[in-house]
Scaffold this active site. Structure first.
Site, short mmCIF file in Angstrom:
data_model
loop_
_atom_site.label_atom_id
_atom_site.label_comp_id
_atom_site.label_asym_id
_atom_site.label_seq_id
_atom_site.Cartn_x
_atom_site.Cartn_y
_atom_site.Cartn_z
N HIS A 1 -5.75 -3.52 -1.58
CA HIS A 1 -5.48 -2.51 -2.61
C HIS A 1 -5.51 -3.09 -4.02
CE1 HIS A 1 -4.64 0.96 -0.07
NE2 HIS A 1 -4.07 0.11 0.76
N SER B 1 0.80 -1.22 0.00
CA SER B 1 0.00 0.00 0.00
C SER B 1 0.83 1.27 0.00
CB SER B 1 -0.95 -0.01 1.19
OG SER B 1 -0.23 -0.11 2.40
N LYS C 1 -12.54 -0.17 0.75
CA LYS C 1 -11.77 0.58 -0.25
C LYS C 1 -12.58 0.61 -1.56
CE LYS C 1 -7.40 0.34 2.15
NZ LYS C 1 -6.87 -0.72 2.99
C1 LIG Z 1 -6.71 -1.01 4.42
C2 LIG Z 1 -5.98 -2.28 4.63
C3 LIG Z 1 -6.33 -3.19 5.64
C4 LIG Z 1 -7.41 -2.86 6.63
O1 LIG Z 1 -8.66 -2.92 6.04
P1 LIG Z 1 -9.92 -2.43 6.91
O2 LIG Z 1 -11.07 -3.13 6.30
O3 LIG Z 1 -9.96 -0.94 6.79
O4 LIG Z 1 -9.66 -2.85 8.32
C5 LIG Z 1 -5.67 -4.39 5.70
N1 LIG Z 1 -4.67 -4.70 4.84
C6 LIG Z 1 -4.27 -3.83 3.89
C7 LIG Z 1 -3.17 -4.21 2.97
C8 LIG Z 1 -4.90 -2.60 3.78
O5 LIG Z 1 -4.48 -1.74 2.85
#
Ligand SMILES: *Cc1c(COP(=O)(O)O)cnc(C)c1O
Length: 399
Positions: free
Chosen positions: A216, A188, A245
């Site tokens: 992502h 990320s 996301k």
């Molecule tokens: C955003 C993210 C998470 C967390 O996801 P949430 O649903 O917001 O808890 C976990 N792993 C990665 C790689 C992320 O980018």
């Protein structure tokens, strides 16, 4: 008298301020979108948004909002229960089956967040007799999930396949029952895509399973936005991802995998067993978001054009970008206060970006991570490139 703990915390916070490592939050007063309204000293002001994970622009999609409202009308606001007591709706099972179909796995299981999915996925499946081989840049929630499980831990340098093989050898030397290789599908902070073809080859050579966190990648990579595995044509054994996301951006996470894995998680995953069920509105909205994503070839093509446009514009202006082919486009500043200063100046100029620095990225690797959305127009991208160029000259970043 003030307890010494509070004094110590105040000193530590002051040191973060001094080092330029203190994070502040800016209140948004509109829906999440390519252009949002923010509160600037009491005045609602429009800014262009380049720091949401709203890759497909679905966060304010009218069909998702309508589906969420319809679910709320039918099922109410909350369930006031964990899943296994009285918190499972037909809607939750529909969503789990839709996720399974979307990702190409036998079944899936919902969590309140992907943080919880990653926190809960390892411990029920692995014990001290097993081993996990983990990429060094894996998301904090994978690191925490691995810590919560007793399996032996091995770490390989980010995306370094020679080191992965060395660590698989070291893991194998301990004679484990099961080896799991754990990796982000897309890292990320950099936008780098994991080398799944080589990871699969090594996993097969060492009899290991692969766990991929596609937070992502979901919605972006793969023929239907179905992730890094399909992008590479590679089978992933255990997939985790988020509803927070690309898939509408609300909240929630999931694990998708083979039936015994999902069945065991449903029995034993602690964040699943001991935390409330996903609200009906989110379950209903997510079902619609998956439908829009699967049929979102147009959105993905637009996202691709936007990232190419922004990348070439900033490169031509003279900025130092990490290479890549993903809507995460990191602008490297290396210095935390400089990254903060650039983000602040851009904010004044009406462009909302976020500086990232230690401990989110390694020391000396401070950056502004820009994120493209299918919702951005070419004109908005050009406005942002012009603002970057102006601020870059003002701050002496550009010659
Ligand atoms: C955003 C993210 C998470 C967390 O996801 P949430 O649903 O917001 O808890 C976990 N792993 C990665 C790689 C992320 O980018």
């Amino acid at each position: 008298m003030t307890h010494p703990t509070y004094t110590r915390l105040e000193q530590e916070l002051a040191a973060m301020h001094t080092a330029g490592l203190y994070k502040t939050e800016r209140p948004i007063v509109s829906a999440q979108s390519a252009q949002i309204q923010v509160d600037k000293a009491g005045t609602h002001t429009p800014v262009l948004n380049f720091c949401a994970n709203n890759y497909l622009g679905l966060a304010d999609h009218p069909e998702i909002i309508a589906a969420a409202k319809a679910a709320m009308d039918t099922y109410g606001y909350g369930m006031a229960s964990v899943r296994f007591i009285c918190g499972t709706l037909d809607l939750h099972r529909q969503l789990e089956m839709a996720i399974a179909k979307f990702t190409g796995h036998a079944d899936s299981i919902l969590f309140a967040a992907c943080f919880d999915a990653n926190g809960g996925v390892f411990e029920p499946l692995l014990t001290a007799e097993d081993a996990i081989v983990s990429d060094s840049l894996n998301h904090a929630s994978i690191i925490d999930g691995i810590r919560l499980c007793k399996a032996k831990r091995f770490r390989f340098a980010n995306n370094d396949m020679a080191d992965l093989e060395a660590q698989l050898k070291a893991a194998q030397a301990t004679n484990p029952r099961t080896i799991v290789i754990a990796t982000d599908g897309v890292f990320s902070m950099d936008g780098y895509i994991a080398n799944l073809p080589e990871i699969r080859r090594l996993a097969d050579a060492y009899g290991a399973l692969i766990m991929v966190d596609d937070c992502h990648s979901t919605g972006i990579l793969g023929p239907t936005g179905n992730g890094t595995g399909p992008h590479h044509g590679v089978h992933v054994d255990i997939l985790t991802s988020t509803l927070g996301k690309s898939l509408g951006g609300a909240a929630g996470g999931f694990v998708a995998a083979s039936q015994p894995v999902i069945d065991m998680l449903r029995q034993r995953a602690r964040p699943y067993l001991f935390s409330n069920t996903l609200p009906p509105a989110i379950a209903g909205g997510a079902l619609k978001a998956i439908e829009l994503t699967v049929n979102g070839a147009e959105l993905r093509a637009k996202l691709q054009r936007n990232q190419a446009h922004f990348r070439s514009g900033l490169t031509a202006a003279g900025f130092d970008l990490l290479p890549g082919d993903h809507p995460i486009i990191p602008v490297m500043l290396y210095d935390a206060p400089l990254a903060q200063a650039l983000a602040n100046r851009l904010y004044e100029l009406g462009v909302y970006v976020s500086g990232f620095f230690y401990p989110v990225v390694p020391k000396g690797q401070a950056r502004i991570r820009t994120q493209m959305s299918a919702a951005h127009t070419p004109e908005q991208l050009d406005t942002a490139i012009a603002a970057f160029t102006k601020a870059g000259h003002e701050l002496g970043i550009l010659a």
